[in-house]
Motif scaffolding. Sequence first.
Motif, PDB file in Angstrom:
ATOM      1  N   MET A 280       0.575  -1.523   0.402  1.00  0.00           N
ATOM      2  CA  MET A 280      -0.670  -0.247  -0.211  1.00  0.00           C
ATOM      3  C   MET A 280       0.890   0.931  -0.054  1.00  0.00           C
ATOM      4  N   PRO A 281       0.261   2.215  -0.522  1.00  0.00           N
ATOM      5  CA  PRO A 281       1.285   3.375  -0.855  1.00  0.00           C
ATOM      6  C   PRO A 281       0.979   4.188   0.521  1.00  0.00           C
ATOM      7  N   GLU A 282       2.168   4.802   1.383  1.00  0.00           N
ATOM      8  CA  GLU A 282       2.343   6.340   2.520  1.00  0.00           C
ATOM      9  C   GLU A 282       0.840   6.717   2.100  1.00  0.00           C
ATOM     10  N   GLY A 283       0.616   7.243   2.929  1.00  0.00           N
ATOM     11  CA  GLY A 283      -0.783   7.900   3.230  1.00  0.00           C
ATOM     12  C   GLY A 283      -2.601   7.748   2.812  1.00  0.00           C
ATOM     13  N   THR A 284      -2.070   6.005   3.011  1.00  0.00           N
ATOM     14  CA  THR A 284      -3.376   5.472   2.610  1.00  0.00           C
ATOM     15  C   THR A 284      -4.009   5.683   3.444  1.00  0.00           C
ATOM     16  N   PRO A 285      -5.588   5.601   3.942  1.00  0.00           N
ATOM     17  CA  PRO A 285      -6.849   6.202   4.813  1.00  0.00           C
ATOM     18  C   PRO A 285      -6.271   4.556   5.542  1.00  0.00           C
ATOM     19  N   PHE A 286      -6.097   5.150   6.940  1.00  0.00           N
ATOM     20  CA  PHE A 286      -6.384   4.064   8.377  1.00  0.00           C
ATOM     21  C   PHE A 286      -7.157   3.022   8.312  1.00  0.00           C
ATOM     22  N   VAL A 287      -8.227   2.846   7.769  1.00  0.00           N
ATOM     23  CA  VAL A 287      -9.586   2.722   7.453  1.00  0.00           C
ATOM     24  C   VAL A 287      -9.165   1.506   6.322  1.00  0.00           C
ATOM     25  N   LYS A 288      -8.457   1.963   5.408  1.00  0.00           N
ATOM     26  CA  LYS A 288      -8.405   0.366   4.461  1.00  0.00           C
ATOM     27  C   LYS A 288      -7.213   0.045   5.341  1.00  0.00           C
ATOM     28  N   VAL A 289      -5.850   0.500   5.540  1.00  0.00           N
ATOM     29  CA  VAL A 289      -4.801  -0.399   5.907  1.00  0.00           C
ATOM     30  C   VAL A 289      -5.143  -1.605   7.543  1.00  0.00           C
ATOM     31  N   ASP A 290      -5.904  -1.237   7.944  1.00  0.00           N
ATOM     32  CA  ASP A 290      -6.401  -1.694   9.456  1.00  0.00           C
ATOM     33  C   ASP A 290      -7.864  -2.917   8.375  1.00  0.00           C
ATOM     34  N   GLY A 291      -8.309  -2.756   7.571  1.00  0.00           N
ATOM     35  CA  GLY A 291      -9.066  -3.512   6.976  1.00  0.00           C
ATOM     36  C   GLY A 291      -8.460  -4.508   7.013  1.00  0.00           C
ATOM     37  N   THR A 292      -7.415  -4.665   5.460  1.00  0.00           N
ATOM     38  CA  THR A 292      -6.894  -5.405   4.630  1.00  0.00           C
ATOM     39  C   THR A 292      -5.891  -5.819   5.612  1.00  0.00           C
ATOM     40  N   ARG A 293      -5.413  -5.610   6.566  1.00  0.00           N
ATOM     41  CA  ARG A 293      -4.903  -6.421   7.509  1.00  0.00           C
ATOM     42  C   ARG A 293      -6.058  -6.831   8.690  1.00  0.00           C
ATOM     43  N   ALA A 294      -7.338  -6.752   9.191  1.00  0.00           N
ATOM     44  CA  ALA A 294      -7.716  -7.987   9.966  1.00  0.00           C
ATOM     45  C   ALA A 294      -8.374  -8.946   9.522  1.00  0.00           C
ATOM     46  N   HIS A 295      -8.338  -8.264   8.050  1.00  0.00           N
ATOM     47  CA  HIS A 295      -8.949 -10.356   6.817  1.00  0.00           C
ATOM     48  C   HIS A 295      -7.614 -10.704   6.515  1.00  0.00           C
ATOM     49  N   GLY A 296      -6.729 -10.661   7.935  1.00  0.00           N
ATOM     50  CA  GLY A 296      -5.379 -11.348   7.760  1.00  0.00           C
ATOM     51  C   GLY A 296      -4.393 -11.955   6.399  1.00  0.00           C
ATOM     52  N   ALA A 297      -4.464  -9.980   5.669  1.00  0.00           N
ATOM     53  CA  ALA A 297      -2.951 -10.370   4.819  1.00  0.00           C
ATOM     54  C   ALA A 297      -1.868  -9.417   5.208  1.00  0.00           C
ATOM     55  N   ASN A 298      -1.367 -10.232   5.142  1.00  0.00           N
ATOM     56  CA  ASN A 298       0.939  -9.282   5.143  1.00  0.00           C
ATOM     57  C   ASN A 298       0.248  -7.910   4.532  1.00  0.00           C
ATOM     58  N   VAL A 299       0.850  -6.787   5.360  1.00  0.00           N
ATOM     59  CA  VAL A 299       0.715  -5.278   4.468  1.00  0.00           C
ATOM     60  C   VAL A 299       2.374  -4.772   4.220  1.00  0.00           C
ATOM     61  N   VAL A 300       2.045  -4.393   3.113  1.00  0.00           N
ATOM     62  CA  VAL A 300       3.383  -3.827   3.609  1.00  0.00           C
ATOM     63  C   VAL A 300       3.361  -2.111   2.741  1.00  0.00           C
ATOM     64  N   ILE A 301       4.004  -1.124   3.623  1.00  0.00           N
ATOM     65  CA  ILE A 301       3.458  -0.252   3.515  1.00  0.00           C
ATOM     66  C   ILE A 301       4.864   0.194   2.800  1.00  0.00           C
ATOM     67  N   HIS A 302       4.623   1.456   1.578  1.00  0.00           N
ATOM     68  CA  HIS A 302       6.015   1.028   0.116  1.00  0.00           C
ATOM     69  C   HIS A 302       5.165   2.631  -0.216  1.00  0.00           C
ATOM     70  N   GLY A 303       6.544   3.485  -1.114  1.00  0.00           N
ATOM     71  CA  GLY A 303       6.195   4.894  -1.643  1.00  0.00           C
ATOM     72  C   GLY A 303       5.053   5.647  -1.929  1.00  0.00           C
ATOM     73  N   LEU A 304       5.252   6.533  -1.970  1.00  0.00           N
ATOM     74  CA  LEU A 304       4.542   7.702  -1.880  1.00  0.00           C
ATOM     75  C   LEU A 304       3.144   7.714  -2.879  1.00  0.00           C
ATOM     76  N   ASP A 305       2.727   6.939  -4.545  1.00  0.00           N
ATOM     77  CA  ASP A 305       2.099   6.467  -5.189  1.00  0.00           C
ATOM     78  C   ASP A 305       1.374   4.959  -5.274  1.00  0.00           C
ATOM     79  N   PHE A 306       0.604   4.637  -5.661  1.00  0.00           N
ATOM     80  CA  PHE A 306       0.502   3.698  -6.482  1.00  0.00           C
ATOM     81  C   PHE A 306       1.089   2.750  -7.248  1.00  0.00           C
ATOM     82  N   SER A 307       2.022   3.451  -8.751  1.00  0.00           N
ATOM     83  CA  SER A 307       3.223   3.306  -9.530  1.00  0.00           C
ATOM     84  C   SER A 307       4.693   3.129  -8.732  1.00  0.00           C
TER      85      SER A 307
END
Length: 400
Positions: free
Chosen positions: A99-126
């Motif tokens: 996920m890009p830096e600055g992704t809304p917390f609700v989306k980061v937390d929701g993804t982790r809650a479903h069991g995924a390994n979340v990596v925060i990397h990059g300023l944008d989607f590219s």
Amino acid sequence: MTVTIDDIREAQKRIAGQVDRTPVRYSRRLSQLTGAEIWIKFDNLHFTGSFKERGALNRLMQLTPDEKKRGVVAASAGNHAQALAYHGGRLGVPVTIVMPEGTPFVKVDGTRAHGANVVIHGLDFSASTEEAKRLQAEHGYVFVSAFDDEGIVAGQGVCGLEFVEDAPDLDALIIPIGGGGLIAGSAIAAKAIRPDIKIFGVEAARYPSFTARRRGEPAKCSGQTIAEGIAIKAVGEIPFALADSLIDEVFVCEEADFEKGVALLATLEKTVAEGAGAGGLAAILANPERFKGMKIGVELTGGNIDARMLAVVLNREMVREKRLIVYRILGDDRPGMLSAMAAVIGGLGGNIIDVVHNRLALDVPAKGAEFDIMVETRDARHAEEIGAALKDQGYELRMG
């Protein structure tokens, strides 16, 4: 490279019973406001809060047994991430999301809650996509694009199929465009059933990648947007090739348009939309004459917005409507001054929210003070009435 109505119907059968068929409902209030007949498809009611579930599940169910064992990796600003994480967990497929830096917390937390390994990397989607592909090469994951994949496009096409089945006499569908997977699949499905239906797209002014691609120009994309779900610098190759000839017009909307759409969906339709999710309504509000009298299907793509950001948007809309206004008043620094001003405001029904008393501003006389009084009013006319009353009482308004 092709996706047909048959592929979309197969996807519909494949995911049946595992993804909600979201409702399509007529909005009387928004229709009265806009002059168009507005029908909304509430994809914010999916379990993960967005339309992405159809494509994610369809693609996961097409993996081979070996691919399911190796797991998948994706780059996402949140909605594709949550959909992939949720259905990957259900199917026993390991999921890694960048996920890009600055992704809304609700989306980061929701993804982790479903069991995924979340990596925060990059300023944008590219930048996040580059990291996801690096992890793919390093670990042998299957890369699942959020949009540039035929299985994803076919799954998202189920949205368009459901829309025209539930509201068969629509004049047009209006669909936000990020990478293009949703509008491509939905356009294929809708046009196959109703060749005369118009397909309109919506982009954020800061990320007009589809519009630029159509014009043969490099996309000028940068900055923060409330519509982060469609903040994509380059539309997908597969969706563009499939959708370009099917889309009648693309509307590019400013930040204020998206904010107003979010606010109106909350206050009039009593539903929560994220910035991108309000894109269809934003385009109608910004171009009322273009849609007047038309029967429009509005795809509300998702509702994953931070509570803080929703509060900010609602308050900003109150400021635009002058239902929340700051009267900046220059006055004498003497006892009873604030009480007298408050009496004028309260006497006319204004509700004082906050007061800032500034004695140190250098453009204020040493024996004076500047008062910033934030007031809740009924509407712009009421705000002007209070301002006029303050002036009539001799108070010097610097701003109102």
